[in-house]
Design a protein around this motif. Sequence first.
Motif, mmCIF file in Angstrom:
data_model
loop_
_atom_site.group_PDB
_atom_site.id
_atom_site.type_symbol
_atom_site.label_atom_id
_atom_site.label_comp_id
_atom_site.label_asym_id
_atom_site.label_seq_id
_atom_site.Cartn_x
_atom_site.Cartn_y
_atom_site.Cartn_z
ATOM 1 N N GLN A 61 4.787 1.157 21.295
ATOM 2 C CA GLN A 61 4.094 0.601 20.142
ATOM 3 C C GLN A 61 2.649 1.079 20.146
ATOM 4 O O GLN A 61 1.970 0.971 21.165
ATOM 5 C CB GLN A 61 4.139 -0.935 20.210
ATOM 6 C CG GLN A 61 3.675 -1.636 18.956
ATOM 7 C CD GLN A 61 4.806 -1.849 17.955
ATOM 8 O OE1 GLN A 61 5.939 -1.433 18.215
ATOM 9 N NE2 GLN A 61 4.521 -2.463 16.845
ATOM 10 N N VAL A 62 2.218 1.613 19.032
ATOM 11 C CA VAL A 62 0.842 2.079 18.892
ATOM 12 C C VAL A 62 -0.037 0.915 18.461
ATOM 13 O O VAL A 62 0.291 0.192 17.516
ATOM 14 C CB VAL A 62 0.768 3.212 17.851
ATOM 15 C CG1 VAL A 62 -0.657 3.709 17.713
ATOM 16 C CG2 VAL A 62 1.720 4.348 18.221
ATOM 17 N N GLN A 63 -1.151 0.734 19.140
ATOM 18 C CA GLN A 63 -2.117 -0.278 18.729
ATOM 19 C C GLN A 63 -3.097 0.360 17.758
ATOM 20 O O GLN A 63 -3.610 1.456 18.008
ATOM 21 C CB GLN A 63 -2.860 -0.825 19.941
ATOM 22 C CG GLN A 63 -1.943 -1.360 21.038
ATOM 23 C CD GLN A 63 -1.098 -2.524 20.569
ATOM 24 O OE1 GLN A 63 -1.580 -3.429 19.895
ATOM 25 N NE2 GLN A 63 0.180 -2.498 20.910
ATOM 26 N N LEU A 64 -3.356 -0.333 16.639
ATOM 27 C CA LEU A 64 -4.229 0.193 15.594
ATOM 28 C C LEU A 64 -5.317 -0.817 15.267
ATOM 29 O O LEU A 64 -5.041 -2.015 15.151
ATOM 30 C CB LEU A 64 -3.410 0.488 14.329
ATOM 31 C CG LEU A 64 -2.257 1.476 14.477
ATOM 32 C CD1 LEU A 64 -1.417 1.502 13.205
ATOM 33 C CD2 LEU A 64 -2.761 2.859 14.815
ATOM 34 N N LEU A 65 -6.534 -0.331 15.103
ATOM 35 C CA LEU A 65 -7.654 -1.210 14.784
ATOM 36 C C LEU A 65 -8.440 -0.604 13.632
ATOM 37 O O LEU A 65 -9.043 0.463 13.771
ATOM 38 C CB LEU A 65 -8.554 -1.385 16.000
ATOM 39 C CG LEU A 65 -9.743 -2.327 15.812
ATOM 40 C CD1 LEU A 65 -9.247 -3.744 15.514
ATOM 41 C CD2 LEU A 65 -10.625 -2.332 17.059
ATOM 42 N N GLU A 66 -8.421 -1.306 12.480
ATOM 43 C CA GLU A 66 -9.144 -0.811 11.311
ATOM 44 C C GLU A 66 -10.576 -1.345 11.291
ATOM 45 O O GLU A 66 -10.865 -2.412 11.824
ATOM 46 C CB GLU A 66 -8.456 -1.250 10.009
ATOM 47 C CG GLU A 66 -7.046 -0.784 9.842
ATOM 48 C CD GLU A 66 -6.084 -1.934 9.872
ATOM 49 O OE1 GLU A 66 -4.992 -1.814 9.290
ATOM 50 O OE2 GLU A 66 -6.429 -2.967 10.481
ATOM 51 N N SER A 67 -11.421 -0.608 10.596
ATOM 52 C CA SER A 67 -12.787 -1.061 10.332
ATOM 53 C C SER A 67 -13.290 -0.345 9.086
ATOM 54 O O SER A 67 -12.675 0.620 8.619
ATOM 55 C CB SER A 67 -13.697 -0.771 11.520
ATOM 56 O OG SER A 67 -13.754 0.623 11.772
ATOM 57 N N GLY A 68 -14.405 -0.854 8.547
ATOM 58 C CA GLY A 68 -15.045 -0.157 7.438
ATOM 59 C C GLY A 68 -14.873 -0.790 6.075
ATOM 60 O O GLY A 68 -15.426 -0.300 5.101
ATOM 61 N N GLY A 69 -14.116 -1.866 5.988
ATOM 62 C CA GLY A 69 -13.971 -2.527 4.699
ATOM 63 C C GLY A 69 -15.273 -3.188 4.277
ATOM 64 O O GLY A 69 -16.241 -3.264 5.036
ATOM 65 N N GLY A 70 -15.301 -3.665 3.032
ATOM 66 C CA GLY A 70 -16.490 -4.336 2.543
ATOM 67 C C GLY A 70 -16.462 -4.467 1.038
ATOM 68 O O GLY A 70 -15.420 -4.301 0.411
ATOM 69 N N SER A 71 -17.617 -4.785 0.489
ATOM 70 C CA SER A 71 -17.748 -4.962 -0.949
ATOM 71 C C SER A 71 -18.614 -3.852 -1.516
ATOM 72 O O SER A 71 -19.632 -3.481 -0.918
ATOM 73 C CB SER A 71 -18.375 -6.320 -1.255
ATOM 74 O OG SER A 71 -17.554 -7.370 -0.815
ATOM 75 N N VAL A 72 -18.224 -3.353 -2.680
ATOM 76 C CA VAL A 72 -18.956 -2.267 -3.304
ATOM 77 C C VAL A 72 -18.794 -2.391 -4.809
ATOM 78 O O VAL A 72 -17.812 -2.973 -5.291
ATOM 79 C CB VAL A 72 -18.430 -0.907 -2.792
ATOM 80 C CG1 VAL A 72 -16.993 -0.676 -3.222
ATOM 81 C CG2 VAL A 72 -19.312 0.235 -3.209
ATOM 82 N N GLN A 73 -19.734 -1.836 -5.549
ATOM 83 C CA GLN A 73 -19.619 -1.839 -7.002
ATOM 84 C C GLN A 73 -18.735 -0.679 -7.453
ATOM 85 O O GLN A 73 -18.588 0.319 -6.741
ATOM 86 C CB GLN A 73 -20.992 -1.724 -7.633
ATOM 87 C CG GLN A 73 -21.824 -2.994 -7.486
ATOM 88 C CD GLN A 73 -23.037 -2.990 -8.403
ATOM 89 O OE1 GLN A 73 -23.631 -1.941 -8.635
ATOM 90 N NE2 GLN A 73 -23.398 -4.150 -8.918
ATOM 91 N N ALA A 74 -18.173 -0.830 -8.630
ATOM 92 C CA ALA A 74 -17.339 0.222 -9.210
ATOM 93 C C ALA A 74 -18.106 1.535 -9.240
ATOM 94 O O ALA A 74 -19.302 1.557 -9.579
ATOM 95 C CB ALA A 74 -16.891 -0.176 -10.603
ATOM 96 N N GLY A 75 -17.418 2.598 -8.875
ATOM 97 C CA GLY A 75 -18.051 3.907 -8.799
ATOM 98 C C GLY A 75 -18.590 4.253 -7.428
ATOM 99 O O GLY A 75 -18.943 5.407 -7.166
ATOM 100 N N GLY A 76 -18.635 3.243 -6.559
ATOM 101 C CA GLY A 76 -19.156 3.458 -5.216
ATOM 102 C C GLY A 76 -18.127 4.034 -4.268
ATOM 103 O O GLY A 76 -16.996 4.361 -4.664
#
Length: 128
Positions: A1-16
């Motif tokens: 089983q591969v362990q995966l860790l995401e990052s980098g999400g957030g809030s942004v305005q349209a077009g960003g």
Amino acid sequence: QVQLLESGGGSVQAGGSLTLSCAASVDTDTTYCMAWFRQTPGKEREGVATILTVKTTYADSVKGRFTISQDSSSNTVYLQMNSLKPEDTAIYYCAAGRPLYGYFTRYCPSDKNDYQSWGQGTQVTVSS
């Protein structure tokens, strides 16, 4: 089983733009299909992009705006998202799965059920 860790999400305005990262616990460059899926409340988890070595696929809704890539030296997969739209708002999941085999070729499955390992998800919110 591969362990995966995401990052980098957030809030942004349209077009960003935003870049998501997915760190894997093993070398996935040539062995696994790596994919990004996304899900909104009440909807099925849908595929966004896949990558197997240098072969990439994209959902029609993100073609020309999103780019999937991977860095084999760090076992990290990225999703660069440009020209974001409110309809891109979702929880984004990184996934790893074994490739499917065709006639002298390998390719990534599009069905989420063919992916065995999943990250915890990261929220992306795009405001208008």
